[in-house]
Design a protein around this motif. Structure first.
Motif, mmCIF file in Angstrom:
data_model
loop_
_atom_site.group_PDB
_atom_site.id
_atom_site.type_symbol
_atom_site.label_atom_id
_atom_site.label_comp_id
_atom_site.label_asym_id
_atom_site.label_seq_id
_atom_site.Cartn_x
_atom_site.Cartn_y
_atom_site.Cartn_z
ATOM 1 N N GLU A 251 0.815 -1.220 0.000
ATOM 2 C CA GLU A 251 0.000 0.000 0.000
ATOM 3 C C GLU A 251 0.847 1.268 0.000
ATOM 4 O OE1 GLU A 251 -3.186 -0.147 -0.385
ATOM 5 O OE2 GLU A 251 -3.262 -2.350 -0.214
ATOM 6 N N GLU A 252 2.179 1.114 0.092
ATOM 7 C CA GLU A 252 3.066 2.276 0.081
ATOM 8 C C GLU A 252 3.401 2.658 -1.360
ATOM 9 O OE1 GLU A 252 4.134 4.118 2.500
ATOM 10 O OE2 GLU A 252 3.573 2.939 4.265
ATOM 11 N N LEU A 270 6.571 -12.067 -1.465
ATOM 12 C CA LEU A 270 6.147 -12.397 -2.833
ATOM 13 C C LEU A 270 4.666 -12.765 -2.874
ATOM 14 C CD1 LEU A 270 9.204 -14.504 -4.098
ATOM 15 C CD2 LEU A 270 8.711 -12.084 -4.522
ATOM 16 N N ARG A 271 4.215 -13.532 -1.897
ATOM 17 C CA ARG A 271 2.801 -13.913 -1.843
ATOM 18 C C ARG A 271 1.905 -12.685 -1.641
ATOM 19 N NH1 ARG A 271 -0.133 -16.661 3.328
ATOM 20 N NH2 ARG A 271 -2.279 -16.387 2.594
ATOM 21 N N GLU A 275 -0.953 -11.122 -4.208
ATOM 22 C CA GLU A 275 -2.357 -10.961 -3.831
ATOM 23 C C GLU A 275 -2.824 -9.515 -3.977
ATOM 24 O OE1 GLU A 275 -3.116 -12.552 0.015
ATOM 25 O OE2 GLU A 275 -2.612 -14.620 -0.546
ATOM 26 N N LYS A 276 -1.909 -8.579 -3.822
ATOM 27 C CA LYS A 276 -2.253 -7.161 -3.938
ATOM 28 C C LYS A 276 -2.121 -6.641 -5.373
ATOM 29 C CE LYS A 276 -3.242 -5.760 0.301
ATOM 30 N NZ LYS A 276 -4.489 -5.025 0.637
ATOM 31 N N GLY A 277 -1.840 -7.535 -6.311
ATOM 32 C CA GLY A 277 -1.748 -7.136 -7.710
ATOM 33 C C GLY A 277 -0.436 -6.486 -8.098
ATOM 34 N N ASP A 283 6.903 -4.056 -10.566
ATOM 35 C CA ASP A 283 6.404 -3.025 -9.654
ATOM 36 C C ASP A 283 7.267 -2.899 -8.396
ATOM 37 O OD1 ASP A 283 4.179 -2.600 -11.349
ATOM 38 O OD2 ASP A 283 3.151 -4.313 -10.439
ATOM 39 N N ILE A 284 7.717 -4.019 -7.875
ATOM 40 C CA ILE A 284 8.538 -4.020 -6.659
ATOM 41 C C ILE A 284 9.638 -5.078 -6.792
ATOM 42 C CG2 ILE A 284 8.596 -4.324 -4.148
ATOM 43 C CD1 ILE A 284 5.681 -3.603 -4.014
ATOM 44 N N SER A 285 10.881 -4.689 -6.537
ATOM 45 C CA SER A 285 11.997 -5.640 -6.504
ATOM 46 C C SER A 285 12.171 -6.174 -5.090
ATOM 47 C CB SER A 285 13.290 -4.968 -6.964
ATOM 48 O OG SER A 285 13.271 -4.711 -8.358
#
Length: 351
Positions: A251-252, A270-271, A275-277, A283-285
């Protein structure tokens, strides 16, 4: 029906009388060697040739011979046994370090006696040390990732050779550890070099020495690069705690890169991101720490810091055995290098 037994087959006592203990002389007769050769094999002496050693070992198995450790200690001044005190086997690092210690001890001709600390308190540690004094061990290796060993009120019995793993024992003991600081530094530097503005961190438990070192290195590397230091998330080494942290980090809006203090928590991240798309690494490393055997099979395969647990175990046994042999071993810390393993969970930030 009558039963006969030759002298070469080993001892046999009359019916109703307890069987006497198989002796070294019995083994020597069965193997066709001297009692001195049996003694050398029993004590792991390297001078016995392979074929003779196998003859003696076969005779020992056939007769059910068990060396008398008390008698051996009286004769040689050693039990050929190393005590291992540890807090928990639930962490990957502790279990793999113990496995490496067991393997290396066997190479040196030593057995391992495990002395668990049932309760992670000062009294629990003192209780383990008390039990140590009652056991037939020549030396001790302490795997204590929490700070209990650092307390001034906790000390090992005088005269016992000691090596400590993963603890801030200063110069009181010989310490062998992974280079926690450099490993964390490599992880953070990799993410910054990819172009991420900053790196968020999921740390291990507050009482853990390793977690503290990794978190300190994370913060120091960001400050050195003059990057903002995000709020630290705290886990407990489990995938579930990483998952809970990941639900928050997803959410950040400014979170594009995360360094997890171990691979299990990275798995939870990772999970949560899935789940948050959030797509990793678009999007995130994510970078982990440990390089557990399954980390290359995560989705995506995890970039992580490799710890050489085999080398840590080897050095622990080597140093404690040298102390048993009265060879000089300086107190202080020996650091085993780490290396960053690049896989598919890290990439440049998306525009």
């Amino acid at each position: 029906m009558s039963l006969t037994r030759s002298a070469a087959e080993g001892p046999m006592d009359p019916p109703g009388r307890p069987a006497r203990r198989v002796s070294m002389a019995d083994v020597a007769r069965r193997a066709g060697v001297s009692a001195q050769t049996v003694s050398r094999v029993s004590n792991g002496h390297p001078s016995v040739v392979g074929s003779t050693r196998e003859q003696v070992l076969t005779a020992m198995r056939e007769l059910g011979y068990r060396p008398n450790s008390a008698a051996r200690a009286l004769k040689y001044g050693q039990f050929r046994t190393i005590g291992v005190i540890l807090f928990t086997l639930s962490s990957v690092g502790n279990s793999r370090t113990l496995e490496a210690i067991v393997d290396q001890a066997a190479e040196e001709g030593y057995a391992i006696t495990l002395i668990p600390v049932a309760v992670p308190t000062r009294d629990g540690v003192l209780g383990a040390f008390t039990r140590l004094g009652e056991l037939a061990v020549d030396a001790v290796i302490v795997i204590m990732e929490i700070h209990l060993l650092d307390a001034a009120t906790v000390s090992l019995p005088a005269g016992v050779p000691v090596v400590v793993v993963d603890s801030d024992a200063d110069d009181r003991y010989t310490v062998v550890d992974t280079d926690q600081i450099d490993g964390a530094r490599q992880a953070v530097r990799h993410l910054l070099d990819l172009g991420h503005r900053t790196v968020w961190h999921v740390a291990g438990p507050e009482e853990s020495f390793a977690a503290e070192r990794r978190a300190t290195a994370w913060r120091t590397e960001l400050e050195k690069a003059r990057r903002p230091v995000p709020p630290l998330s705290r886990g407990d080494w489990s995938a579930e705690s990483g998952y809970r942290a990941g639900l928050v980090l997803a959410e950040e809006p400014d979170c594009t890169a995360v360094f997890a203090a171990n691979d299990q928590m990275a798995l939870g991240l990772l999970r949560a991101f899935h789940e948050k798309g959030k797509v990793v690494p678009r999007d995130i490393s994510v970078v982990g720490f440990d390089d557990i055997p399954d980390s290359g099979s995560f989705v995506p395969p995890l970039t992580t810091v490799h710890q050489d647990f085999t080398e840590v175990g080897r050095r622990c046994v080597e140093r404690v055995v040298r102390q048993v042999r009265s060879e000089p071993v300086e107190p202080g810390t020996t650091l085993v290098p780490t290396r960053l393993v690049l896989r598919d969970s890290t990439a440049e930030p998306s525009a």
